[in-house]
Every structure is written in structure tokens, then in C-alpha cells.
Scaffold this active site. Structure first.
Site, PDB file in Angstrom:
ATOM      1  N   THR A 159       0.831  -1.211   0.000  1.00  0.00           N
ATOM      2  CA  THR A 159       0.000   0.000   0.000  1.00  0.00           C
ATOM      3  C   THR A 159       0.859   1.252   0.000  1.00  0.00           C
ATOM      4  OG1 THR A 159      -1.916  -1.042   1.022  1.00  0.00           O
ATOM      5  CG2 THR A 159      -1.667   1.322   1.370  1.00  0.00           C
ATOM      6  N   ASN A 201      -5.373  -9.059  -8.578  1.00  0.00           N
ATOM      7  CA  ASN A 201      -5.467  -9.864  -7.362  1.00  0.00           C
ATOM      8  C   ASN A 201      -6.788 -10.623  -7.237  1.00  0.00           C
ATOM      9  OD1 ASN A 201      -6.391  -7.119  -7.123  1.00  0.00           O
ATOM     10  ND2 ASN A 201      -6.800  -7.495  -4.968  1.00  0.00           N
ATOM     11  N   GLN A 239       0.980  -9.115  -6.912  1.00  0.00           N
ATOM     12  CA  GLN A 239       0.490 -10.471  -7.164  1.00  0.00           C
ATOM     13  C   GLN A 239       1.311 -11.234  -8.201  1.00  0.00           C
ATOM     14  OE1 GLN A 239      -1.580 -12.204  -5.484  1.00  0.00           O
ATOM     15  NE2 GLN A 239      -2.598 -10.621  -4.285  1.00  0.00           N
ATOM     16  N   SER A 282       5.329  -6.442  -2.477  1.00  0.00           N
ATOM     17  CA  SER A 282       4.999  -6.599  -1.057  1.00  0.00           C
ATOM     18  C   SER A 282       5.575  -7.922  -0.567  1.00  0.00           C
ATOM     19  CB  SER A 282       3.486  -6.584  -0.889  1.00  0.00           C
ATOM     20  OG  SER A 282       3.133  -7.132   0.357  1.00  0.00           O
ATOM     21  N   HIS A 339       4.798  -9.807   2.202  1.00  0.00           N
ATOM     22  CA  HIS A 339       3.976 -10.850   2.824  1.00  0.00           C
ATOM     23  C   HIS A 339       3.172 -11.658   1.812  1.00  0.00           C
ATOM     24  CE1 HIS A 339      -0.279  -9.318   3.012  1.00  0.00           C
ATOM     25  NE2 HIS A 339       0.314  -8.175   2.764  1.00  0.00           N
ATOM     26  N   THR A 355      13.188   5.329  10.483  1.00  0.00           N
ATOM     27  CA  THR A 355      14.274   4.364  10.685  1.00  0.00           C
ATOM     28  C   THR A 355      14.016   3.122   9.853  1.00  0.00           C
ATOM     29  OG1 THR A 355      14.607   5.169  12.931  1.00  0.00           O
ATOM     30  CG2 THR A 355      15.507   2.992  12.415  1.00  0.00           C
ATOM     31  N   CYS A 358      -9.048  -7.414   1.149  1.00  0.00           N
ATOM     32  CA  CYS A 358      -9.332  -6.029   1.506  1.00  0.00           C
ATOM     33  C   CYS A 358     -10.804  -5.723   1.351  1.00  0.00           C
ATOM     34  CB  CYS A 358      -8.528  -5.069   0.633  1.00  0.00           C
ATOM     35  SG  CYS A 358      -6.774  -5.326   0.785  1.00  0.00           S
TER      36      CYS A 358
END
Lengths: 377, 376
Positions: A70, A149, A178, A198, A200, A236, A322
Site C-alpha cells: 500500500t 489480485n 500479485q 509486497s 507478505h 528508521t 481487503c
């Protein structure tokens, strides 16, 4: 449990987990600190960046670690539009993008950009003829996802970039959340300017991802502060997350061809089976990513099927995680003009290389049972 | 040589229990909390429970906690989110000259966009004056952002008085509590705080996670758009393991709250006495009364910070010139400039030591002795 919802999120790969734990144990310094400990930590961060740059075929300084898909998509859309707004205000986005692109693009149009939407055909693939008409001299940004997706449809990115390059100086952003690790992704083969990944979704950790740019492409930040990540992403940098991301990316491209074959075999088998039910309509098009099979059961709500399958320990989803908590119909399915009989009954099976034929066989048995009870099929 | 890490304000090691929780969550609870199946719901429950712990730690309700990717995002969200949500009510913002760059650079960005920003000065002790704030407040002031405690010198600002002053003014009161959280007892209700930023990696939690407290009823413009996570306030799949690990770090802090404070302050005092005993000339920068227990910023005459840090590094001591974010640059600290002016020796000879988990009295004594060898 048979987990067939890998497009929502994936289980962390044991090797990624080990990498994370080891780096976190030894190199937990702030990479911006100037003591040796900080330097060593920073070196590790840079080598993670190098490895990723090599795989994506760009230069190190164009890899920006973020908090996930995102943020990367928000950064790409806002950051590129603002950086190149002197060239024009016209932005093209496909109708079937992830909400992190669509909502960001809507926000752009609120602040004076001219956003237009690229339509898709009934297979959920962007219409190139329309695209050709939409691209203008003052188009500065085109964003189209690689693999959708919700349906798994592969978008014709190479053809798209030919059209865009011929008619404008627009930058091309591709959401590869994806597609990465499922089909080949790099700057050279696709001729694009920005890629979102992404972690994950590829057996990496949540809360991490990246935006990669092609050499010489520049961007404005969306987060301001300490000036980390060459000033493009303040905050950071989590070195353990960055290194774990590099590991997940390496694992995802290792043996890619074999993995594609494996996923393809599983999903082909599943599609053939699903097609034997008269009330089931496969929604994924022929040109689809190997890990996603989207289909619909006529006049049965998706939630009903999900719960019934779940009682038998099989996890699938409606079209996306989502949107699965919302009651409104998926924008992707609407853009494809899926008929009323089918639009509420959409289910998505999404595989990973951790799945196997036995699990698919078990799915078939359970699915048949459930269909029997619910549809009397 | 075992290194002595005295840079806990830059980042801190994760506590063992936190690593255990984080690892276990990554292995076991991997669902997407937005998914409606059991795996998803299990993840959702974990996030909800963690959120309750975070909320309670500052006297807030769980619906008032928005989880972010860290302190920088929380600060940016508070500043940009307020500015763009309230620009029709006013375009004036008040902050201080000594804020973290996550607030300062966001404010500078807003200035380019037509907002007017007042940067309050601080005195030699690093404190703002309530009178200055009172005089700067205008009808069209929409946000006052004053950090709870400064990251470079540890000075604690008069947050309760600021809250008192602002409670009848329409401006939102934001405080960056990244450095204070975990060291000070914070209550957003009695302090009349509207927005408060926290980061996990400063309190022995994982990096890449933090939160913004938003008092109920406050509506900010999001900075990330997409899915409807975090009650539509912050798009992006929730970082479940990090959130749960963060909550664990908070619980550990709470369990040892007074203990940790006393302990780290004790280390600081031992370190200071040893430097005095060894006749190392130094002066503490910033207030010594209103200061965080674990942060110490000292100026040592006739040293040069760049050289001194390299010497410390060779001697096995990790310290910092101010903040890690500015450490890479040779620009003098904006905090010390605000306290002392543009051309004083403190800008070139100040070092920050910050104490925390796993530091021992032996370590700080050894550090003091090594420093005396370098300096004398």
C-alpha cells in the site's frame, strides 16, 4: 488446515524467518548511526538492496524499502505525479487496480490532476485500443497492475509500454504485488519505470515491501523526516525486515520456471474439475497467473461457500481480503460486467508453492460435498 | 571486546520475550486480518487485543489508536492529516525549533503549500516558554505540535501546561512522544492531548511499527490510501506479528516501569559521577530537572564531536552526536543551535549517551574510564 488464500497473505517461509531472527539478533542497530555497529548494519542493508536491484535489473539506489504494498503504491502514484507535474497533469489508471492505487488516484484528481481510467474487457484485461486513444502528449503517469489480485488476469504490460512510449513521455508504474515470484518480473523484459512489491505475499514478513525505480527515474517522497532511503522514505529503516525481504525475493525467483509449472499443473487440474459443475463459472481468463483460480457458483453467496468449506478446514476467500469485509460488490468484477447471477458468488483459490496435489484433491472432495448440500448438484 | 551500546535513543535491542512473541506469531498466526475466514479472524483478534494494550498504556480507548509503520509516519500523519483536514478553518500551525525532523520537515513541506508555521524557540535549558506559545496562538491556529521530550537532549516539555492552555482553543494538540513513551507516565486525558505519536523500536520492540493516538471525534486526512484497514484511517495489510510484539514490549515496559526509570537514571548518575571523579571536564546540555531518565547529552570542551565519536567507536562504545537521523550529516544539531545559537563550541563538542536494556553499572564505569583516557 488447507490454506488456499495465498493472495491475501502467505505463511512466512522458514528460511525468511531464520534470516529475520538472525539479523535482528546481531544487527539491530540504527543503520543511520555512525558508530561501527551502525555501519555494519547499514552494510547489510545495502547488500539487501543490491541483491534486489540485481534481480529486478536496476541500480541499488533505486530500491526504496517501505512498510508494504500500500505504501509503495501510494508513493509511486503521488511521488511520480508530483515529480513530473511540470510535464503535464494527465494520469491513466486501469479500472481494476488495487484500492491502494485507485483511492490514491482519486485523491490526485481532487488536487487538480486529470485522472482517466483504462477499461477492461469481459476477461478483466485492459483494452489496448482504448489505451491507445487515451494516451496523450501530456500524460505523465500510467499505472497498470501486472496480475489482478481478484481474477489472476495477466495484463499485457509489454504491449502497453510500447503504446505509451510511442505516444508520450509518461512513466509506467506496475503493481507487481500479485505477480512477483509467479511470473517473470523485471525492468528489462517489461520496459517499465516503477515496480511495487509486497513481502507478505511472497512468504516474507508483513509490514515490509518496496518500490523499485528504473535508473534515472526520480520521485518525490510522501513521508518527511530524517531523510532515510536517499530522502525518499523517512523513518528508521528496519534492517531485519529489509534483509528478510531480500531473502523472500531471492527464494521467490529461485527455480521460478519449475514453480510456475507446479502451480500451473495444480490450477489447470482444479479448473478442469470446476468446469464439470454446470452451475460453476470460471472467471479467471485463459491468460492468467498460475496461482489464482477465481470462479463463481451461480446464485450462491460467496460467504456461504467460504463458511461451508471452512467447516471442512479449507480456507479460500471471496475476491480479495481487503474487500471481503465490505458488502459492496467488487469494482473488478463490476468492470468485467459479471452477470447478477454470478457476481455475489465469487470465490478465489490462490495457491503457493507450499501447496500440493493432495490438497487440491482434498479440496475437490470437499467442494463436491458442499455443492451437493447447497446446490443439490 | 564486548561493545558497550549507549545509543538506546537511536534504536534499542528487542527484548528476548518480544523476539519470542514475534517469532511465534510469524510462524503461527499468519492470516490477513481483513479475511473473513477463521485464519483471518484469528489474526484480527490478535490485533484487537494488542490495540487494547497500546490504548490503555496512555489512558486511551482502543478505537483511538491508529497503527502506523513507525514514529515518522505517525508524526507525518498528525501534521499533514490535521493540516489538510482543517485547512478551511485556518492555515496556522505552531511547533518548536527542536522537533524531530519528522515534524519539522513535514511543517516545512506545508509552508510550501501555503500554510504558515511558527517555530517556537527554546531557552538554554531546551524548554519552550508557555508565554511564547500563548502569544503565538491565533484564531486560525489549527495545530500545536510540541514534542513530549526531546530525542537529542532528553528535555521534557511542559506538556500538562500546554494541554491546559489549549483545552479551550480549537487547535489540536499533537505531541511526539517517541522518546518519552516508556520512560514517562503518559495520560492523554489529564494532559488534554489530542494526538500523540509513539514508536516501537525505541522501547525494545520491533522496528517498522508505531501508532498515532487520535482523540475520539478527530478526523484527519489519511496519508495512505487503499484498503479500509484501521477504521479507514490507514490503508495497508496490518503487520500482525509486529503489532503483537509491540504490545508485548509495552507490557514489559509497564511491568518494569518505575524500575526501568530508576535503573537507567541510576546508570546515568553513576556515569556522571565517574566522569567527575576522573576529572573529565564536561557540562550537561539541557535541563537537569526536566529530563528523561535515560538520555544524557554532554559537551566536553576541546573535543571535536566527529573525532571523538570515532575514538569512542574504536574504544568499543556506541554513542551519538545527537540523533541517528542527523548523524550521517555534519550539520550541527538544530536542537543545540536552538538552545545556544549559531556559533558556540557546544555545537562541535556535544555527545549523546542513552541508556537502556542490558546496560550495566560496570559498562558505564568502563565507558567513563575510556572517555577519560581519550579526553585527558
Amino acid at each position: 488446515m488447507i490454506y488456499l488464500d495465498n493472495s491475501a497473505t502467505t505463511k512466512v517461509h522458514p528460511e525468511v524467518l531464520n534470516t529475520f531472527v538472525a539479523v535482528n539478533e546481531k544487527f539491530w542497530a540504527n543503520p543511520a548511526s555512525i558508530h561501527t555497529f551502525g555501519h555494519q548494519t547499514n552494510e547489510l542493508l545495502q547488500s539487501a538492496r543490491e541483491q534486489i536491484a540485481d534481480i529486478l535489473k536496476t541500480s541499488n539506489e533505486k530500491i526504496f524499502f517501505t512498510s508494504g504494498g500500500t505504501e509503495s503504491n501510494n508513493l509511486a502514484i503521488f511521488g511520480l505525479a508530483h515529480k513530473y507535474k511540470q510535464r503535464g497533469k494527465h494520469v491513466l489508471i486501469s479500472e481494476i487496480e488495487h484500492p491502494s492505487i485507485i483511492e490514491t488516484a482519486k485523491k490526485l484528481s481532487e488536487i487538480g490532476f486529470d485522472v482517466e481510467w483504462i477499461p477492461v474487457n469481459s476477461e478483466g484485461i485492459i483494452i489496448l485500443d482504448t489505451l491507445e486513444k487515451l494516451v496523450r502528449k501530456d500524460t505523465i503517469l500510467v499505472s497498470v497492475m501486472h496480475v489482478n489480485n481478484e481474477t489472476g488476469a495477466i495484463q499485457p504490460i509489454e504491449e502497453l509500454s510500447k503504446i505509451v512510449r510511442a505516444q508520450s513521455r509518461a512513466l509506467i508504474h506496475m503493481d507487481a504485488v500479485q505477480s512477483f515470484g509467479k511470473i517473470p518480473v523485471d525492468f528489462k523484459i517489461l520496459d517499465i519505470d516503477a515496480i511495487t512489491i509486497s513481502s507478505h505475499k511472497i512468504h516474507g514478513l508483513k509490514g515490509s515491501g518496496l518500490l523499485a525505480l528504473k535508473k534515472f527515474v526520480e520521485i518525490e517522497p510522501i513521508l518527511y523526516g530524517g531523510g532515510q532511503e536517499s530522502g525518499i522514505r523517512s523513518g528508521t529503516t528496519s534492517v531485519p525486515l529489509a534483509v528478510a525481504t531480500a531473502k523472500a525475493i531471492r527464494l521467490a525467483v529461485t527455480d521460478l520456471q519449475n514453480n510456475i509449472l507446479k502451480l500451473q499443473t495444480l490450477s489447470d487440474d482444479l479448473m478442469v474439475y470446476l468446469n464439470t459443475f454446470p452451475s460453476v463459472k470460471v472467471i479467471s481468463p485463459a491468460k492468467k497467473a498460475p496461482h489464482i483460480v477465481t470462479f463463481s457458483v451461480q446464485k450462491v453467496k460467496g460467504e456461504v461457500m467460504i463458511n461451508a468449506l471452512q467447516e471442512q478446514d479449507i480456507i479460500v476467500s471471496t475476491s480479495s481480503a481487503c474487500s471481503s469485509r465490505q458488502t459492496k460488490t467488487s469494482h473488478v468484477l463490476k468492470a468485467m460486467h459479471i452477470s447478477d447471477d454470478y457476481i455475489k458468488g465469487v470465490l478465489r483459490v490462490s495457491l503457493s508453492t507450499l501447496n500440493n496435489q493432495q490438497e487440491i484433491d482434498q479440496f475437490k472432495i470437499v467442494f463436491k460435498r458442499v455443492m451437493n448440500v447447497i446446490k443439490g448438484d | 571486546m564486548t561493545r558497550i551500546y549507549l545509543d538506546h535513543a537511536a534504536t534499542s535491542p528487542m527484548a528476548e520475550e518480544v523476539i519470542e512473541v514475534y517469532t511465534a506469531e510469524m510462524k503461527e498466526v499468519f492470516g490477513n486480518p481483513s479475511s473473513i475466514h477463521q485464519t483471518g479472524r484469528k489474526a484480527r483478534k490478535k490485533v484487537d487485543d494488542a490495540r487494547t494494550i497500546l490504548a490503555k498504556s496512555i489512558g486511551a480507548h482502543e478505537t483511538e489508536i491508529t497503527i502506523t509503520s513507525g514514529g515518522t509516519e505517525a508524526d507525518n500523519y498528525a501534521v499533514f492529516g490535521t493540516a489538510y483536514a482543517r485547512k478551511n478553518e485556518g492555515k496556522h500551525i505552531i511547533t518548536t525549533q527542536i522537533e524531530h525532523h519528522a515534524v519539522l520537515h513535514a511543517c516545512e513541506q506545508l509552508e510550501k503549500d501555503g500554510f504558515e508555521v511558527t517555530y517556537l524557540p527554546v531557552d538554554k535549558n531546551g524548554l519552550i516558554s508557555i508565554n511564547d506559545l500563548k502569544n503565538s496562538l491565533r484564531e486560525d491556529t489549527i495545530l500545536v505540535s510540541v514534542m513530549y521530550a526531546n530525542n537529542e537532549v532528553g528535555v521534557i516539555q511542559p506538556i500538562v501546561e500546554i494541554g491546559e492552555l489549549l483545552k479551550d482553543h480549537p487547535a489540536y494538540f499533537h505531541t511526539d512522544a517517541v522518546q518519552a513513551y516508556g520512560s514517562l507516565s503518559i495520560d492523554v486525558i489529564t494532559s488534554h492531548i489530542d494526538l500523540l505519536s509513539v514508536s516501537s523500536h525505541k522501547i525494545n520492540g520491533p522496528k517498522g511499527i508505531g501508532f498515532l493516538y487520535q482523540r475520539k471525534g478527530i478526523l484527519l486526512k489519511p496519508i495512505f490510501y487503499g484498503g479500509q484497514q484501521e477504521r479507514k484511517k490507514r490503508a495497508g495489510t496490518e503487520n500482525v506479528p509486529a503489532i503483537v510484539a509491540f504490545a508485548k514490549a509495552v507490557q514489559l515496559k509497564q511491568a518494569t516501569f518505575t524500575n526501568g526509570n530508576v535503573e537507567y537514571n541510576q546508570l546515568k548518575q553513576v556515569f556522571l559521577s565517574e566522569l567527575e571523579r576522573l576529572k573529565v571536564p564536561f557540562q550537561v546540555n539541557g535541563s537537569q530537572e526536566s529530563v528523561l531518565p535515560h538520555v544524557l547529552n554532554i559537551s566536553i570542551p576541546n573535543t571535536d564531536v566527529e573525532t571523538f565519536l570515532v575514538q569512542l567507536d574504536l574504544a568499543g562504545i556506541d554513542a551519538s552526536s545527537g540523533s541517528a537521523c542527523t548523524a550521517g550529516s555534519i550539520d550541527p544539531s538544530h536542537v543545540l543551535v536552538a538552545m545556544y545559537g549559531e556559533s558556540t563550541p557546544e555545537l562541535r563538542n556535544s555527545v549523546r549517551f542513552s541508556f537502556g536494556l542490558n546496560n550495566t553499572e560496570e559498562q558505564v564505569l568502563e565507558a567513563a574510564n575510556k572517555i577519560s583516557k581519550i579526553v585527558l
